[in-house]
Write an enzyme that holds these catalytic residues in place. Structure first.
Site, mmCIF file in Angstrom:
data_model
loop_
_atom_site.group_PDB
_atom_site.id
_atom_site.type_symbol
_atom_site.label_atom_id
_atom_site.label_comp_id
_atom_site.label_asym_id
_atom_site.label_seq_id
_atom_site.Cartn_x
_atom_site.Cartn_y
_atom_site.Cartn_z
ATOM 1 N N GLU A 63 0.812 -1.228 0.000
ATOM 2 C CA GLU A 63 0.000 0.000 0.000
ATOM 3 C C GLU A 63 0.841 1.272 0.000
ATOM 4 O O GLU A 63 0.484 2.262 -0.631
ATOM 5 C CB GLU A 63 -0.957 0.000 1.197
ATOM 6 C CG GLU A 63 -2.182 -0.900 1.013
ATOM 7 C CD GLU A 63 -1.896 -2.368 1.282
ATOM 8 O OE1 GLU A 63 -0.807 -2.682 1.778
ATOM 9 O OE2 GLU A 63 -2.769 -3.208 0.990
ATOM 10 N N HIS A 132 -11.390 -5.227 8.573
ATOM 11 C CA HIS A 132 -11.860 -5.170 7.185
ATOM 12 C C HIS A 132 -13.148 -4.356 7.049
ATOM 13 O O HIS A 132 -13.832 -4.463 6.040
ATOM 14 C CB HIS A 132 -12.137 -6.580 6.647
ATOM 15 C CG HIS A 132 -10.919 -7.357 6.275
ATOM 16 N ND1 HIS A 132 -9.947 -7.701 7.169
ATOM 17 C CD2 HIS A 132 -10.507 -7.874 5.081
ATOM 18 C CE1 HIS A 132 -8.988 -8.400 6.552
ATOM 19 N NE2 HIS A 132 -9.311 -8.506 5.291
#
Lengths: 332, 327
Positions: A63, A132
């Site tokens: 990321e 999540h």
């Protein structure tokens, strides 16, 4: 507007139109190419085939490198759209987003700008657990220089995503996981909406409801029922959470004298607190009742369906808050 | 080797001139801080001049550099106008970043100095993006990420090296190994014998090279090879330039953690003096000519100080500008 499309189709269409319109629009992210299935959530399906692997690049699971590459490419004149699969993974790239993307224009004295779009998905209600599911938009609203955008209809999704891509500054575009298959009318081709502008979706006279993203689905169900009971709700969809369109919110509350703010994110130190503060700063004299907040609980998102439902804000809480503010009660 | 690939006397002279300019700017700024005239948070590059000078001599003006808070040498080497640097150190409205960036965050895209980051290692992911844009456009530009040995232990290093190798980006990872990660020795913080040997973890697309960064010819040649490789589309290089930091981590840090003997041994090498002698021995310039070059740099710095002193402070209203652009 007879055609209907899902949110997922809307995101794809906005990306497709943006790439067709401007060769400087490029995309990167994990699994986004057609070879990898067009993204874990299928948003980018077909685009690498149509525009080539050079413009639609699947990345390693990195990321920080993804956002860094987007920033660097934007400094060289490109308009990158980075996909961060889930919002919790954005935390891995916080240095790149907060220290660099958001601040380079200011810290360079306006010499450089970072016109990147970060698309990410999140939302509780699907049993994905605490790493999540988080709505973390408030963290980014707390950082000057980045825009935070959350659509609540497929048409808005197209118009706002196109606006993010064309915007000269970094934009964080948040897609809701739970409502991804929800359908809505499709707009005309190359539809765009302005950023930083809230939308008065329904005019009303008794109470202003302010939200963005998922709770907008709830108020659309609730509003007719409340109207039957004689409660006229003015519905404001912020669309761009930050920078906040204070003027639209305040003008509405000055008219109605009451406000309820709802968001899926946890309650404390959230967007609701900021909106409430601005209302009392600018419309205190007109308030007929305390401003109320509806939000999820201040805990990590749990896994079990029972616990997750307990965690989440509820449509019934929105309804109760609106009715309560009509009574003018100060307790909640 | 083509002529551009060999270290000619004119290349030697160019490296020396840039190193000399860095020395003049660095020494003069330190004097200004000592005198109390300016108060920046400053991380001197003293001792690392030749590394940056060789980089600057090899790069084209259109190439990109992303550097870090210890970046004065890289900024000067990339051709940033001295007066814009000095005015920013003076916190004036006429500084490169209008007084909103400061010594740790100097930016000048017109010179290809795209980012100076205050965060260890963050030059690398961004340099990759500039390289990616060049790859897409096919414009032949290369992108250099400057960082220290300390940054080779941060996650951004690994993510960036891997991405650059997988995408075969024209990125040059220039690790300026000055043996101290802030206040911690290389050995106490870094698991591998060299930083460059970590390149083998990124496969055949990544090349790792270690050189004496304070030797002009070695440094220039390694930089030339890395740039040629990147421009040809052959992929990134991890170039480790061994050097030394003649100051503490920040200006004012007495650096008790650097053994006196080590410091003295490094200073005794007199790398810039040796480079100067090499220039004279090559016959490309005379003593008088070198003195004239130095006088030119000193005059340029003095003019920059006058410019800065005569410049206004930023208008307080500037704090509300450059937050967002005009859509």
């Amino acid at each position: 507007m007879s055609e209907t499309i899902t949110f997922t189709q809307a995101y794809n269409r906005a990306l497709d139109e943006a790439m067709a319109a401007d060769s400087s629009v490029i995309m990167l992210g994990e699994d986004i190419g057609d070879k990898e299935g067009g993204g874990v959530f299928k948003v980018t399906g077909g685009l690498s085939t149509k525009y080539g692997d050079a413009r639609v690049r699947t990345t390693p699971i990195s990321e920080q490198a993804i956002i860094g590459a987007a920033i660097g490419a934007s400094l060289a004149g490109m308009k990158p759209v980075a996909e961060i699969m889930l919002m919790n993974f954005v935390t891995v790239a916080m240095d790149m987003i907060v220290n660099h993307a958001a601040k380079l224009r200011f810290m360079s004295g306006g010499q450089t700008s970072v016109p990147i779009t970060i698309r990410t998905r999140t939302g509780a209600g699907i049993g994905a657990g605490g790493q999540h599911s988080d709505m973390l938009e408030a963290w980014f609203c707390h950082t000057a220089g980045i825009k935070v955008v959350v659509p609540s209809t497929p048409a808005d999704a197209i118009g706002l995503l196109r606006a993010c891509i064309e915007d000269p500054d970094p934009c964080l575009f948040i897609e809701d996981a739970l409502t991804r298959t929800l359908k809505g009318p499709a707009p005309e081709a190359n539809y765009t909406l302005p950023l930083g502008k809230a939308h008065v979706e329904q005019e009303g006279s008794d109470v202003t409801f302010i939200s963005y993203g998922r709770p907008m689905q709830d108020i659309r169900q609730l509003a007719p029922k409340l109207a039957e009971d004689g409660i006229s709700v003015e519905i404001i969809d912020l669309r761009t959470v930050s920078p906040l369109d204070t003027e639209t919110v305040v003008n509405s509350v000055k008219k109605t004298g009451r406000a309820v703010i709802a968001h899926e994110a946890v309650r404390s130190f959230g967007v609701g607190a900021e909106v409430a503060a601005r209302i009392q700063e600018h419309a205190f004299a007109e308030l007929k009742a305390p401003v109320l907040r509806v939000a999820s609980r201040d805990v990590a998102v749990p896994f079990s369906r029972v616990l997750e439902q307990e965690f989440l804000y509820k449509a019934s809480e929105i309804e109760a808050a609106i009715r309560q503010t009509m009574e003018g009660s100060a307790t909640r | 080797m083509t002529p551009s690939d060999t270290f000619t006397p004119s290349a030697l002279l160019e490296v020396y001139k840039i190193a000399l300019k860095i020395t003049v700017v660095d020494e003069s700024l330190r004097k200004l801080i000592m005198s109390g005239a300016i108060h920046p948070v400053f991380h001197p590059p003293t001792g690392q001049e030749i590394v940056a000078a060789a980089m600057g001599a090899v790069l084209e003006p259109t190439d990109y550099v992303c550097t870090i808070y210890r970046g004065l040498h890289d900024q000067v080497a990339k051709g940033m106008p001295v007066k814009l640097i000095v005015a920013e150190y003076f916190m004036k409205a006429t500084g490169a970043c209008k007084g909103k960036g400061g010594a740790m965050h100097l930016t000048h895209p017109a010179s290809g100095l795209m980012v100076t980051t205050g965060v260890v290692g963050s030059s690398m992911p961004i340099a990759n993006g500039l390289a990616w844009a060049s790859q897409i456009k096919g414009d032949g530009r290369v992108s250099v990420a400057c960082f220290g040995d300390g940054a080779s232990n941060i996650g951004a290093f690994h993510e960036s090296m891997n991405l650059a190798a997988v995408w075969k980006l024209p990125t040059i990872f220039l690790c300026q190994n000055n043996r101290y990660a802030e206040c911690t020795t290389y050995e106490d913080a870094t698991s591998s014998k060299t930083v460059a040997e970590r390149a083998c973890a990124y496969g055949p697309n990544m090349v790792g090279v270690t050189v004496d960064g304070n030797d002009a010819q070695e440094m220039w040649t390694a930089m030339r090879n890395a740039v040629d490789r990147a421009r040809a589309g052959d992929g990134p290089t991890l170039l480790e330039a061994n050097t030394f930091r003649f100051s503490g981590h920040y200006f004012g840090d007495p650096s008790p953690y650097i053994p006196k003997a080590e410091m003295e041994a490094e200073k005794a090498k007199d790398s810039i003096g040796r480079l100067r002698q090499q220039v004279l021995d090559s016959g490309i310039a005379t003593e008088e000519e070198l003195q004239a070059v130095k006088a030119e740099f000193v005059a340029e710095f003095e003019a920059a100080v006058e410019f800065a002193k005569g410049s206004p402070d930023p208008d307080p209203g500037e704090v509300y500008k450059d937050i967002y652009g005009v859509a």
